[in-house]
Design an enzyme around this catalytic site. Sequence first.
Site, PDB file in Angstrom:
ATOM      1  N   LYS A   1      46.072 -66.885 -12.167  1.00 49.93           N
ATOM      2  CA  LYS A   1      45.546 -66.145 -11.019  1.00 49.93           C
ATOM      3  C   LYS A   1      44.173 -65.558 -11.360  1.00 49.93           C
ATOM      4  O   LYS A   1      44.053 -64.573 -12.074  1.00 49.93           O
ATOM      5  CB  LYS A   1      46.500 -65.011 -10.617  1.00 49.93           C
TER       6      LYS A   1
ATOM      7  N   CYS B   1      33.060 -55.958 -21.073  1.00 51.75           N
ATOM      8  CA  CYS B   1      33.915 -54.922 -21.654  1.00 51.75           C
ATOM      9  C   CYS B   1      33.423 -54.520 -23.037  1.00 51.75           C
ATOM     10  O   CYS B   1      33.746 -53.444 -23.522  1.00 51.75           O
ATOM     11  CB  CYS B   1      35.362 -55.371 -21.694  1.00 51.75           C
TER      12      CYS B   1
ATOM     13  N   GLU C   1      43.699 -61.854 -28.920  1.00 52.43           N
ATOM     14  CA  GLU C   1      43.364 -63.119 -28.293  1.00 52.43           C
ATOM     15  C   GLU C   1      42.430 -63.895 -29.218  1.00 52.43           C
ATOM     16  O   GLU C   1      41.800 -63.333 -30.099  1.00 52.43           O
ATOM     17  CB  GLU C   1      42.646 -62.863 -26.968  1.00 52.43           C
TER      18      GLU C   1
ATOM     19  N   GLN D   1      31.111 -52.453  -6.693  1.00 52.19           N
ATOM     20  CA  GLN D   1      30.675 -52.158  -8.062  1.00 52.19           C
ATOM     21  C   GLN D   1      29.331 -51.432  -8.042  1.00 52.19           C
ATOM     22  O   GLN D   1      29.109 -50.505  -8.824  1.00 52.19           O
ATOM     23  CB  GLN D   1      30.589 -53.460  -8.858  1.00 52.19           C
TER      24      GLN D   1
ATOM     25  N   GLY E   1      41.305 -56.878 -17.408  1.00 48.84           N
ATOM     26  CA  GLY E   1      40.811 -56.197 -16.212  1.00 48.84           C
ATOM     27  C   GLY E   1      40.729 -54.710 -16.446  1.00 48.84           C
ATOM     28  O   GLY E   1      40.543 -54.257 -17.583  1.00 48.84           O
TER      29      GLY E   1
ATOM     30  N   ASN F   1      34.287 -60.801 -14.485  1.00 49.18           N
ATOM     31  CA  ASN F   1      33.029 -60.729 -15.235  1.00 49.18           C
ATOM     32  C   ASN F   1      32.774 -61.913 -16.155  1.00 49.18           C
ATOM     33  O   ASN F   1      31.640 -62.175 -16.509  1.00 49.18           O
ATOM     34  CB  ASN F   1      32.922 -59.396 -15.991  1.00 49.18           C
TER      35      ASN F   1
ATOM     36  N   GLU G   1      43.970 -56.678 -22.112  1.00 50.28           N
ATOM     37  CA  GLU G   1      42.607 -56.374 -22.566  1.00 50.28           C
ATOM     38  C   GLU G   1      41.957 -55.577 -21.453  1.00 50.28           C
ATOM     39  O   GLU G   1      41.831 -56.068 -20.330  1.00 50.28           O
ATOM     40  CB  GLU G   1      41.816 -57.649 -22.834  1.00 50.28           C
TER      41      GLU G   1
HETATM   42  O1  TXE Z   1      39.660 -54.960 -11.751  1.00 50.79           O
HETATM   43  P1  TXE Z   1      41.216 -55.172 -11.602  1.00 50.79           P
HETATM   44  P2  TXE Z   1      38.517 -55.159 -10.640  1.00 50.79           P
HETATM   45  C1  TXE Z   1      36.905 -52.578 -14.609  1.00 50.79           C
HETATM   46  C2  TXE Z   1      35.544 -52.161 -14.140  1.00 50.79           C
HETATM   47  C3  TXE Z   1      35.594 -52.459 -12.693  1.00 50.79           C
HETATM   48  C4  TXE Z   1      37.011 -52.129 -12.358  1.00 50.79           C
HETATM   49  C5  TXE Z   1      37.562 -52.798 -11.150  1.00 50.79           C
HETATM   50  O2  TXE Z   1      35.369 -50.791 -14.342  1.00 50.79           O
HETATM   51  O3  TXE Z   1      34.713 -51.670 -11.965  1.00 50.79           O
HETATM   52  O4  TXE Z   1      37.719 -52.548 -13.489  1.00 50.79           O
HETATM   53  O5  TXE Z   1      37.414 -54.211 -11.244  1.00 50.79           O
HETATM   54  C6  TXE Z   1      44.267 -58.451 -10.575  1.00 50.79           C
HETATM   55  N1  TXE Z   1      49.067 -56.822 -10.010  1.00 50.79           N
HETATM   56  N2  TXE Z   1      36.937 -53.897 -15.182  1.00 50.79           N
HETATM   57  O6  TXE Z   1      38.925 -54.645  -9.306  1.00 50.79           O
HETATM   58  O7  TXE Z   1      41.678 -54.620 -10.313  1.00 50.79           O
HETATM   59  C7  TXE Z   1      42.965 -58.720  -9.836  1.00 50.79           C
HETATM   60  O8  TXE Z   1      43.217 -59.499  -8.691  1.00 50.79           O
HETATM   61  C8  TXE Z   1      48.583 -57.839 -10.714  1.00 50.79           C
HETATM   62  C9  TXE Z   1      36.836 -53.948 -16.580  1.00 50.79           C
HETATM   63  O9  TXE Z   1      38.078 -56.544 -10.675  1.00 50.79           O
HETATM   64  O10 TXE Z   1      41.847 -54.689 -12.852  1.00 50.79           O
HETATM   65  C10 TXE Z   1      42.160 -59.428 -10.896  1.00 50.79           C
HETATM   66  O11 TXE Z   1      42.560 -60.788 -10.988  1.00 50.79           O
HETATM   67  N3  TXE Z   1      47.289 -58.162 -10.772  1.00 50.79           N
HETATM   68  C11 TXE Z   1      37.281 -55.238 -17.147  1.00 50.79           C
HETATM   69  C12 TXE Z   1      42.568 -58.689 -12.169  1.00 50.79           C
HETATM   70  O12 TXE Z   1      43.827 -58.060 -11.861  1.00 50.79           O
HETATM   71  C13 TXE Z   1      46.437 -57.375 -10.103  1.00 50.79           C
HETATM   72  C14 TXE Z   1      36.905 -56.457 -16.376  1.00 50.79           C
HETATM   73  C15 TXE Z   1      41.582 -57.602 -12.599  1.00 50.79           C
HETATM   74  O13 TXE Z   1      41.338 -56.753 -11.500  1.00 50.79           O
HETATM   75  C16 TXE Z   1      46.890 -56.274  -9.353  1.00 50.79           C
HETATM   76  C17 TXE Z   1      37.038 -56.266 -14.952  1.00 50.79           C
HETATM   77  C18 TXE Z   1      48.276 -56.006  -9.332  1.00 50.79           C
HETATM   78  N4  TXE Z   1      48.785 -54.992  -8.668  1.00 50.79           N
HETATM   79  C19 TXE Z   1      37.044 -55.013 -14.410  1.00 50.79           C
HETATM   80  N5  TXE Z   1      45.810 -55.677  -8.803  1.00 50.79           N
HETATM   81  C20 TXE Z   1      36.926 -55.370 -18.596  1.00 50.79           C
HETATM   82  N6  TXE Z   1      36.762 -54.258 -19.297  1.00 50.79           N
HETATM   83  O14 TXE Z   1      36.805 -56.463 -19.094  1.00 50.79           O
HETATM   84  C21 TXE Z   1      44.723 -56.389  -9.185  1.00 50.79           C
HETATM   85  N7  TXE Z   1      45.107 -57.424  -9.966  1.00 50.79           N
END
Ligand code: TXE
Length: 476
Positions: free
Chosen positions: A170, A279, A457, A326, A223, A147, A245
Amino acid sequence: MKANYINGRFVAGSAGRPNINPSNTDDVIGLYAQADEAETRDAIAAATEAFPAWACGSLQARADMLDRIGSEILARKDELGLLLSREEGKTLPEGIGEAARAGQIFKFFAGEVLRLRGDHLGSVRPGIEVDVTREPAGVVGIITPWNFPIAIPAWKIAPALAYGNTVVFKPAELVPGSAWALAEIISRAGLPAGVFNLVMGPGRAVGQTLIDDQRVRAITFTGSGVTGRRVLLGSMERLAKVQLEMGGKNPLVVLDDADLEVAVTAAVQGAFYSTGQRCTASSRFIVQKGIYPRFVDAVATRLAALRVGDALRPDTDIGPVVDAGQLAQDLDYIAKGRAEGARLLCGGDELRRDTPGFYLSPAFFVDAHNDMAIAREEIFGPVACAIPVASYEEALAMANDTEFGLSAGICTTSLKHATHFKRHVQAGMVMVNVATAGVDYHVPFGGRKGSSLGSREQGSYAAEFFTTVKTAYTAA
Ligand code: TXE
């Protein structure tokens, strides 16, 4: 194909992933290499080898490098912002603003290189002196979401490098373009090979390798809560430092004495700009009954005037949702909200535009309750609900009745209530008469409860995570 950057070289991976524009899915921005576990381990090995010299290297050289990176980002902010908006879907002004923010962050941390402080104290024992210093944590694994494709990487990479760590970065699968462009700029800034590495690829391969590798001494993650917990458990298992976060369910309280214009602007900007994919987005408007009818009407009127469309068009206010998954999640929550009895006052419709994209009109629920799924779970889209309350006390209790605690806002002209709210709301960031989203880069960012874990952060507080403290005793 855009390659990964490992040990000072761009290394084409075996597979490439197309980067698709959410405003126009016929537009493929490029093909980006996908690293596997072995390449990720190569990057970790390079960062491990580069660490000792970088950690003890010239502070002036380090500061100059970060400053150069910041200057180039700022000089190219329009082009980087365009790429960002094209791959993520936020509007062009938002994309350019975010790119500029990344440049400012690098410049801020260029200064921080020279501002890291220690302490010199006397000892309780005669003839002994005590020094407390900060040293870099080591190899840092950086895992980022889609995002904020350049600002979040910047606010993790810049302090990591500034305080003498080496980095394996990454990015999220959906937004490799901004990450690659940032890596390309860093690759020309004069850093020794291995100090900074980019490994694009899936979380379960690249991310998991970073979590599991003993050489990675610290992991910083932004994430989802689900992935955050996985990162936490993996890092805990091997006693690595971790900073998470995660999501929010940020309340905006509107009291009867609020300035209506101020409240409506804070609500609409905070909940719906950047397509609500922040977020810190407001998703619960907790509104006192006296102002509730006027507030709800004014928000609906403002929303009706917003144009949803291609992120790159100058007349667009709200860009598309980031991808099909999404969009499906957003629509699912809209259906849940209706089924639970909240009233959808406006929006919530999939829209057709000239190009195939993930367009959704901002969805505004009213007469919701705080126990509904739309009021409890992070939706991460242009969806918000209004909940009526009788008093300030009820509003505060409801604001705190959530598993999250990232950002919280209040709109009021009462100093008494604003002051009380700042003190008693359970959130890492509090906003008075401004939107819950939108923060500065020189002060701490983060939350409490289910939103964040570990130290803050941004700003000088970033040193807490990216350094480790050493206490030295010297007999004179
Ligand atoms: O998040 P992920 P995604 C929330 C929001 C969204 C949902 C899914 O609700 O719909 O999360 O989004 C990496 N080991 N937010 O799929 O999966 C992944 O590759 C290590 C809120 O994008 O958490 C990416 O680089 N890393 C949030 C990062 O983690 C892993 C912002 C985030 O992905 C992994 C984004 C693993 N096993 C999404 N699996 C906010 N609140 O700011 C995935 N990743």
